[in-house]
Write an enzyme that holds these catalytic residues in place. Structure first.
Site: not given
Ligand code: NAD
Ligand code: TYD
Length: 362
Positions: A143-145, A168, A172
């Site tokens: 992630t960019d975070e 989080y 990461k």
């Molecule tokens: P998500 O929470 O939707 O899915 C995570 C998946 O991992 C789930 O299917 C869960 O069952 C599985 N999982 C969790 N713990 C596990 C374990 N111990 N063993 C096997 N499987 C396990 O997450 P997402 O939003 O799809 O993100 C996927 C990846 O991309 C993550 O690594 C996250 O850090 C990264 N990422 C997410 C975003 C975003 O905006 N969602 C952005 C950048 C990077």
């Molecule tokens: P989120 O979807 O949790 O992603 P991330 O924190 O990883 O960027 O949140 C996106 C932005 O929205 C973040 O600035 C927090 C804000 N937010 C709210 O204002 N209300 C909400 O109910 C949630 C879930 C997030």
């Protein structure tokens, strides 16, 4: 040891890719893309099926000849060794993680266990199983975070120093450091991508966009943390899946690539725009859903702004986002409106109580 059956089965495929977290939001889009685009690859979805994992996300590919599901935990040596051995895994694309910042604030340990220990377990087993003279890739999805929080100006580059602020992002960042350590210390063939916030179908409704869609539908309050001025850079999840495919195939070993859409939105502007789109789709009065906006206390340590410079990926590997945010958001809203029962199913059980308890504590 491989059984004869497995050996024959495995040899049919030119690559056998372990995708961890394939039942989650981004993972399910990536699995679908890989299964459909590469019939000569064996795609093994390895997932523990936590609250965030849902095999229903993959109904359309579950009968494909090159798709396999294995339930397992990335933290378990036995589980990971078994899936490596049975499938003669050639490559890993690692997405499994605990992914929600608010949950990490409530309980950081689970994030250390899954995101750090789980990643190191996978790295360690890949290192043991893969010979140095063969072609393998361990692609870590991050992630960019990890870069921390930006002020009004500037973008995250691949060279931006890591400065994670939430449990989080700290977990990461730690996993990213271990991935790089395995490259430098043991020569493990790694690639890494750091992406901005994704949105799209099958997104668990604890994250901003699907949570707001769900609450607008149900005419529930729309919780805006703080003043709603925090900024995120939103990318359509299918474009992220395409970026992973591009980096996995064309990226350089040992390098990381930023992925983002140059699409910054203040939270409050985004939610107001979503209200407008949904009022039109639902045939509600103009401005009706905006009345649900509710300012709540801010997230602890809330990062102000994320924004990605993805020019390395664009210039070196030729990836670009395929659709505008307006179009992507409309497709996303349409998907949720057509799949209300998906939302009902994933929000039933423990999730609702969990979320409401947490919300009460704010
Ligand atoms: P998500 O929470 O939707 O899915 C995570 C998946 O991992 C789930 O299917 C869960 O069952 C599985 N999982 C969790 N713990 C596990 C374990 N111990 N063993 C096997 N499987 C396990 O997450 P997402 O939003 O799809 O993100 C996927 C990846 O991309 C993550 O690594 C996250 O850090 C990264 N990422 C997410 C975003 C975003 O905006 N969602 C952005 C950048 C990077
Ligand atoms: P989120 O979807 O949790 O992603 P991330 O924190 O990883 O960027 O949140 C996106 C932005 O929205 C973040 O600035 C927090 C804000 N937010 C709210 O204002 N209300 C909400 O109910 C949630 C879930 C997030």
């Amino acid at each position: 040891m491989f059984s004869n059956f497995n050996m024959i089965d495995n040899e049919k495929f030119t690559k056998r890719i372990l995708i961890t977290g394939g039942a989650g939001f981004i993972g399910s889009h990536l699995v679908r893309l890989m299964v459909n685009k590469y019939p000569d690859y064996k795609i093994i979805n390895f997932d523990k099926l936590t609250y965030a994992g849902n095999l229903e996300n993959l109904k359309d590919v579950e009968n494909a000849e090159n798709y396999f599901f294995e339930k397992g935990d990335i933290c378990s040596k036995a589980n990971v060794e078994k899936v490596f051995a049975e499938n003669a895994i050639t490559d890993v694309i690692h997405l499994a993680a605990e992914s929600h910042v608010d949950r990490s604030i409530e309980g950081p340990l689970e994030f250390v266990i899954t995101n750090v220990l789980g990643t190191v377990n996978l790295l360690q087993i890949a290192k043991e199983k893969w010979s140095k003279n063969e072609d393998h890739v361990f692609h870590h999805v991050s992630t960019d975070e990890v870069y921390g929080s930006l002020g009004e100006e500037g973008l995250f580059h691949e060279s931006t120093p890591y400065d994670p602020r939430s449990p989080y992002s700290a977990s990461k960042a730690s996993s990213d450091h271990f991935v790089n350590a395995f490259y430098h210390t043991y020569g493990l063939p790694i690639k890494m991508s750091n992406c901005s916030n994704n949105y799209g179908s099958h997104h668990f409704p604890e994250k901003l966009i699907p949570l707001m869609i769900n609450n607008i539908l149900q005419k529930k309050p729309l919780p805006i943390y703080g003043k709603g001025e925090n900024i995120r850079d939103w990318l359509w999840v299918e474009d992220h899946a395409k970026a992973i495919d591009t980096i996995f195939h064309k990226g350089k070993i040992g390098e990381s690539y930023n992925v983002g859409g140059l699409n910054e939105w203040k939270n409050i502007d985004l939610v107001k725009f979503l209200c407008k789109v949904m009022d039109e789709k639902l045939g509600r009065q103009k401005g009706e859903s905006e009345q649900l906006l509710t300012y709540v206390s801010d997230r602890a340590g809330h990062d102000m702004r994320y924004a990605i410079d993805a020019s390395k990926l664009e210039k070196e590997l030729g990836w670009t986002p395929s659709i505008t945010f307006e179009k992507g958001l409309e497709l996303t809203v349409d998907w949720y409106l057509e799949n209300k029962e998906w939302m009902d199913r994933v929000t039933s059980g423990g999730y609702q109580t969990y979320y409401e308890n947490m919300y009460d504590k704010r």
